[in-house]
Enzyme design. Structure first.
Site, mmCIF file in Angstrom:
data_model
loop_
_atom_site.group_PDB
_atom_site.id
_atom_site.type_symbol
_atom_site.label_atom_id
_atom_site.label_comp_id
_atom_site.label_asym_id
_atom_site.label_seq_id
_atom_site.Cartn_x
_atom_site.Cartn_y
_atom_site.Cartn_z
ATOM 1 N N ASN A 10 0.867 -1.174 0.000
ATOM 2 C CA ASN A 10 0.000 0.000 0.000
ATOM 3 C C ASN A 10 0.908 1.230 0.000
ATOM 4 O O ASN A 10 1.367 1.668 1.048
ATOM 5 C CB ASN A 10 -0.905 -0.037 1.240
ATOM 6 N N ARG A 75 -2.517 -1.916 -3.598
ATOM 7 C CA ARG A 75 -3.672 -1.043 -3.491
ATOM 8 C C ARG A 75 -3.446 0.115 -4.450
ATOM 9 O O ARG A 75 -2.445 0.831 -4.349
ATOM 10 C CB ARG A 75 -3.796 -0.514 -2.067
ATOM 11 N N HIS A 164 -12.160 3.843 -0.565
ATOM 12 C CA HIS A 164 -12.233 2.871 0.538
ATOM 13 C C HIS A 164 -13.000 1.616 0.098
ATOM 14 O O HIS A 164 -13.550 0.897 0.931
ATOM 15 C CB HIS A 164 -12.959 3.434 1.779
ATOM 16 N N ARG A 225 -10.266 16.593 6.561
ATOM 17 C CA ARG A 225 -11.038 17.018 5.381
ATOM 18 C C ARG A 225 -12.430 17.479 5.793
ATOM 19 O O ARG A 225 -13.046 16.909 6.691
ATOM 20 C CB ARG A 225 -11.187 15.868 4.382
ATOM 21 N N GLU A 368 -8.128 -4.591 4.984
ATOM 22 C CA GLU A 368 -7.938 -4.350 3.549
ATOM 23 C C GLU A 368 -6.825 -5.225 2.983
ATOM 24 O O GLU A 368 -6.898 -5.670 1.841
ATOM 25 C CB GLU A 368 -7.635 -2.858 3.324
#
Ligand code: AMP
Length: 382
Positions: A10, A75, A164, A225, A368
């Site tokens: 990742n 990823r 995601h 964010r 993940e």
């Protein structure tokens, strides 16, 4: 000897995380990360960081030259409209991922560096790209199209993509398992609440709506964010406050959300401050929760019938206070959290709904890496 191990990489904008997953038993014989890429005290760039990952793996006895390695799963953040499935990396695929850089300028280049670095060291090793957007490719057009001029939108590939996706896929399926059902039988609202945060509505295993959009900026209030905001605010900041597009970008992506509201983006710290009566921390929490509740309501309407609401990622898995506040007083929607079950800490997938709650409420740790390893492995062993 059959090769049963998958290296999951990742490569983020400022870190590279790696894990070796052994598909024979799901174990993780090696894992680690290289952080602060391009910052003081960290690796100079992604190429250097990936060399370090190779050295770390070799030092742990799992070098890239190991014959037990079946594949590398990467990823990749943005797959655009083209990549809706895990994809074996070829020259042509690399070029196509490169072409998506304008849609994910921080992430896709880092992902590409990871793929190229492995190719150089082990050109024979199959590499699989697993896209963060892929699970959301099933959104109906009414959910993914923004209500702006069609020609402009299409010319610039502007639409909701969602992110995601690997986590939403893993967690929605794990929720079905927890309920003893097949994913095709259940409708789930997944709340992925980490430093980045997103919600999705999954009907019978198929994603039908998600809160992130063209980029990961839209939707829930996140660590740094803003999530949803009137787009006219951006114009106002540029026209009236004299900010440049890059300054607005930095404001909304890196200096907003919980951090912008109270100076902290870690929910643990916010909890501590709230306990001391800190008003800014309390307001940040309230704004975060208010947005979350709106999405639960919206996705209940989208799905019509909801079988489960599932919390995952750093905040979702650990903050009983957020879970309680997010679903408080939703008895009319059939959602009731059990205070005692909610307060129990644990690392296993578990139900926290009250007896008699029509909708199950679950906490499911996301994984993940396992999902990426499974997808990569099944592609190369077909
Ligand atoms: P993630 O992006 O999934 O790794 O989530 C990271 C975020 O999870 C952190 O920024 C914290 O806000 C939150 N988090 C981690 N551990 C806890 C905890 N024990 N309680 C509350 N929030 C936590």
């Amino acid at each position: 000897m059959t090769a049963t191990r998958v290296l999951v990489l990742n490569s983020g904008s400022s870190s590279v995380k790696y894990q070796i997953v052994d598909m024979a038993d799901g174990s993780r014989p090696a894992a680690g990360q290289v952080e602060r890429i391009g910052e003081e005290g960290g690796a100079a760039d992604h190429v250097t960081a990936l060399k370090q990952v190779g050295d770390d793996l070799a030092a742990q006895g799992f070098g890239l030259d190991s014959p037990e390695l079946a594949a590398v799963g990467h990823r990749v953040v943005h797959g655009g409209t083209r990549f809706t499935e895990p994809t074996l990396v070829t020259d042509e695929v690399l070029t196509a991922i490169e072409a998506l850089v304008p849609l994910a300028p921080l992430h896709n280049p880092a992902n590409l560096t990871g793929i190229r670095a492995v190719r150089e060291l082990r050109p024979d090793l199959p590499q699989v790209a697993v896209f963060d957007t892929a699970f959301h490719a099933t959104l109906p057009e009414a959910a993914y199209r923004y209500a702006i001029d069609r020609d402009t939108a299409d010319a610039h590939h502007i639409r909701r993509y969602g992110f995601h996706g690997t986590s939403h896929a893993f967690v929605s399926r794990a929720t079905a398992r927890l309920l003893g059902k097949d994913p095709s039988e259940v409708n789930v609202i997944v709340l992925h609440l980490g430093n980045g945060a997103s919600a999705s509505a999954v009907r019978g295993g198929v994603c039908v709506d998600t809160s992130m959009g063209l980029t990961p900026l839209e939707g829930l209030v996140m660590g740094t964010r803003s999530g949803d905001i009137d787009p006219a605010v951006l114009l106002h900041l540029q026209r009236s406050a004299g900010m440049t597009p890059d300054e607005v970008d930095a404001l909304l992506n890196r200096k907003s959300g919980l951090l912008g509201l109270c100076g902290d983006n870690d929910m643990r710290e916010i909890g501590r401050r709230m306990a001391e009566g800190d008003e800014a921390a309390q307001l940040a929490f309230d704004i975060y929760v208010h947005r979350l509740r709106k999405y639960v309501g919206a996705y209940t309407a989208v799905l019509g019938r909801v079988d489960a609401v599932t919390f995952t990622a750093g905040v979702g898995e650990n903050s009983a206070a957020v879970r309680e506040a997010a679903l408080r007083g939703m008895g009319l929607l059939g959602i009731e959290v059990d205070a005692v079950r909610n307060a129990v800490r644990g690392s296993a997938a578990r139900l926290i709904s009250a007896k008699g709650s029509r909708v199950a409420v679950a906490v499911v740790p996301t994984d993940e890496e396992l999902q990426i390893a499974q997808e990569a492995y099944s592609l190369v062993t077909l």
